[in-house]
Write an enzyme that holds these catalytic residues in place. Structure first.
Site, PDB file in Angstrom:
ATOM      1  CB  SER A  55     -27.605 -36.786  34.436  1.00 32.87           C
ATOM      2  OG  SER A  55     -28.270 -35.579  34.134  1.00 32.87           O
ATOM      3  CE1 TYR A  66     -31.900 -37.808  37.675  1.00 30.97           C
ATOM      4  CE2 TYR A  66     -31.087 -35.659  36.993  1.00 30.97           C
ATOM      5  CZ  TYR A  66     -31.377 -36.981  36.695  1.00 30.97           C
ATOM      6  OH  TYR A  66     -31.133 -37.462  35.446  1.00 30.97           O
TER       7      TYR A  66
END
Length: 704
Positions: A581, A594
């Protein structure tokens, strides 16, 4: 319908008469030909996949002259009668086919006759006519079936096949000695029909069955009747146990599969030279009966008889040395290099013994069929469907050997005849016409999070370029839906699905073993399974932190470790693509768990790239950003949480991310799939340890 892999009871069930007169009555003659063909091809005891052919002589209006002419409709080259449609048939003027007899210069010039067939084409039909066209054209009957039933070939491949034919069928069915398919055999069939006007068919030695009649319905019923009569005759023979009886006991089903799981990646690595091979495992009752028998070694060495069997399975199988009573799997693996090398040497010697002055160069010398006593059969080919079908053809051969050896002596195709078919110049020309393999042909991709937006889009992209795909996901319902969608688009042979929790070490390892037995191994890993969470740092619970680390860090570790181990065993390299990501490089507020877990993924990929390079295993990363469409992680509370972090409504998020990007463009699952395809293909063959950002531009996530 029972398959050729069925138990003995199912194999011996009578053939059903499936003809529906009411349905057929409303059809045109060509449509009835399709109907008849599909009925015959629906039972593998009648003919194998792609084998046999059917024809009808139909009166048609010539599009050029307007006259009524006789046209031969015959299955085109490479078709399958079980699935054929109207466009699968070649159409040729019968008067032109008959005229070819004046051009025929004898056996030495047999192959040149194939070049004349396009000149006989009716109505500009682009479907290529097969080598069997003269066999159908010259039989003086309107409807002709040519099938490869196991029961008939068992007669045809027996030492005294002519006597058996006469004993079973009398004068109803004739017999012709072996002759390679072509123009000469067509003339033989015509001569037989003219000399035996009451005969309804003929058995071709070491080949198959021809039957004929004046109507489509009658032809279908003659074919069914003759095959059923042969099956019933064999059923009535009380002989010794098949293949000399059982020599070894088969392992339990789970143990058989364990052997296949261990063997297949190793064999695949050894035989995947110029092109990757894909595998298929078969431990059906018919296979186990053969591989556990006393006569396995000597019958396997004889090879197959029917040309269709032989072309799919090669001159003979490789029988591996294994004792299921003392199952030393690692010893079996250790002996593979010598066994594979010996087979190659034997094949090369066969080529040298039989080659002609104009023979094509020797092809791949590796075995297609591998037989393991007490375990089953493994087949390898350039694609999964061909590997499976090759196994089915060898089961046909097993059934033939069972029948022939129970009433006579089984005879394989003579070696020189087998070679002349395998290296037939017409067959070589057909191989040369095959399209160039796609970029991922012969490769197997394992995709976690395969039922979600990015995972499914990447699976579809890989499948489009020829890969086989295993999609793994924890969501059983979504996984089932994705599997159905992908299989409907690309074929059921190409797709497998596994319900998987990537945090479960045993389940992860089992999923790669399952992939090994389904396809032979794994070449590409797309590690993509993920979650998302959002909370201010001081409100981040330990459970949230652990869940992110479990799925995004530990999960990526377990999956890539299993893939790494399998790729090392294959010894043919591999590609891993981590879907990380933008957040792995650029911190975001209220997403510490995250972001940290995604950063761990990126660094894990770098570490693995260092260790994998020695083994030809490349590891790269794709960093998406804000891929909302089709994403499961954006359907839950993460969407609301991120919207709250930016003080907007959830419906405004996609437009917010688009405007935030430097290129002012939205990012979709298909965009990530394209990046993954680039990193998994040879286009990036010299890249490892790299990161590709697919985020429409974000300065914070620039890698340098």
């Amino acid at each position: 319908m029972p398959s050729q892999n069925s138990s003995p009871n199912e194999r011996n069930k009578p053939l059903a008469d499936l003809w529906n007169a009411n349905r057929a009555q409303a059809m045109s003659e060509p449509e009835r030909l399709v109907y008849r063909s599909n009925l015959l091809g629906s039972d593998k005891r009648i003919t194998n996949y792609g084998g046999g052919n059917t024809s009808a002589k139909v009166m048609e209006k010539d599009p050029l002259t307007g006259e009524t002419v006789e046209v031969l409709w015959v299955k085109g080259s490479g078709g399958d009668v079980g699935t054929i449609r109207l466009d699968g048939f070649a159409t040729l003027y019968m008067n032109k086919l008959q005229a070819l007899k004046r051009l025929y210069r004898g056996l030495a010039h047999e192959d040149e006759m194939v070049g004349y067939l396009p000149h006989c084409t009716f109505n500009l039909n682009p479907r290529a006519a097969s080598i069997d066209t003269p066999l159908h054209a010259f039989v003086p009957k309107k409807h002709v079936d040519h099938m490869h039933p196991d029961a008939i070939i068992a007669i045809a491949a027996s030492e005294n096949s002519k006597a058996l034919t006469q004993a079973i069928f009398g004068t109803d069915i004739g017999w012709l000695p072996w002759k390679r398919p072509g123009f000469e055999l067509g003339l033989w069939l015509e001569k037989f029909c003219l000399e035996n006007p009451t005969a309804r068919g003929v058995i071709l030695e070491s080949h198959g069955l021809f039957t004929w009649a004046d109507t489509a319905e009658e032809c279908y019923r003659v074919t069914i009747e003759i095959i059923s009569k042969a099956m019933a005759w064999f059923d009535g023979q009380s002989g010794s146990p098949a293949f000399g009886g059982e020599k070894v006991k088969a392992l339990a089903a789970a143990d058989r599969r364990a052997v296949a799981e261990r063997l297949m990646p190793v064999i695949r690595g050894m035989i995947s030279g110029a092109e990757r091979k894909l595998g298929h495992f078969d431990d059906s009752p018919a296979v186990l009966e053969f591989v556990c028998s006393h006569r396995l070694p000597d019958l396997a060495a004889l090879g197959t008889s029917c040309p269709d069997h032989f072309l799919r399975t090669k001159i003979r199988p490789l029988v591996l040395d294994f004792d299921p009573a003392r199952p030393d799997i690692e010893g079996l693996v250790a002996g593979l290099p010598a066994a594979v090398a010996a087979y190659r040497e034997d094949y090369a010697a066969y080529y040298e013994r039989c080659k002609r002055h104009d023979s094509p160069p020797m092809r791949d010398p590796n075995a297609v069929v591998y037989l393991i006593p007490g375990v089953g059969m493994i087949t390898f080919a350039r694609d999964k469907a061909t590997a499976r079908i090759s196994g089915e053809f060898y089961v046909n051969a097993i059934n033939v050997m069972r029948g022939a050896s129970s009433v006579s002596r089984y005879c394989g195709l003579p070696e020189q005849e087998a070679f002349d078919i395998e290296y037939w110049l017409l067959e070589e020309a057909k191989l040369q016409r095959m399209p160039k393999p796609k970029a991922l042909a012969g490769k197997v991709a394992f995709i976690t999070g395969g039922a979600g937006g990015i995972g499914k889009a990447t699976a579809n992209r890989f499948l489009q370029d020829g890969a086989c795909v295993v999609i793994a996901d924890i969501d059983a319902e979504a996984l089932d839906t994705a599997h159905r969608e992908l299989a409907s688009l690309h074929g059921s042979d190409q797709v497998r699905s596994i319900r998987l929790d990537v945090t479960d070490e045993a389940a992860v390892d089992a999923s790669f073993r399952q992939s090994a037995v389904e396809f032979g191994g794994v070449d590409i890993l797309l590690s993509n399974a993920g979650i998302s969470s959002s909370a201010p740092y001081d409100e981040t619970e330990l459970s949230m932190w652990n869940r992110n680390m479990d799925i995004l860090a530990k999960g990526y570790f377990l999956v890539s470790r299993a893939a790494f181990r399998l790729m090392k065993r294959q010894k043919i390299g591999g590609e891993m693509v981590f879907v990380a990501s933008k957040n792995g490089l650029a911190a975001s507020p209220n997403a510490a768990a995250y972001c940290t877990a995604k950063a761990a993924e990126i660094h894990l990929a770098r570490c693995l790239a260092l260790e994998g390079a020695e083994f030809g295993i490349r590891v790269n990363v794709v960093n998406p950003d804000a891929v909302l469409r089709g994403s499961k992680i954006w359907t839950g509370e993460w969407r609301e949480q991120r919207a709250a972090a930016y003080n907007m409504s959830p419906d405004e998020l996609e437009e917010h991310y688009r405007k935030r990007s430097m290129l002012k463009r939205s990012v979709y699952p298909e965009d990530i799939a394209e990046a993954a395809f680039f990193l998994a293909s040879d286009m990036s063959a010299k890249s490892t340890g790299n990161i590709i950002n697919v985020d429409a531009g974000n300065a914070q996530s620039f890698t340098r």
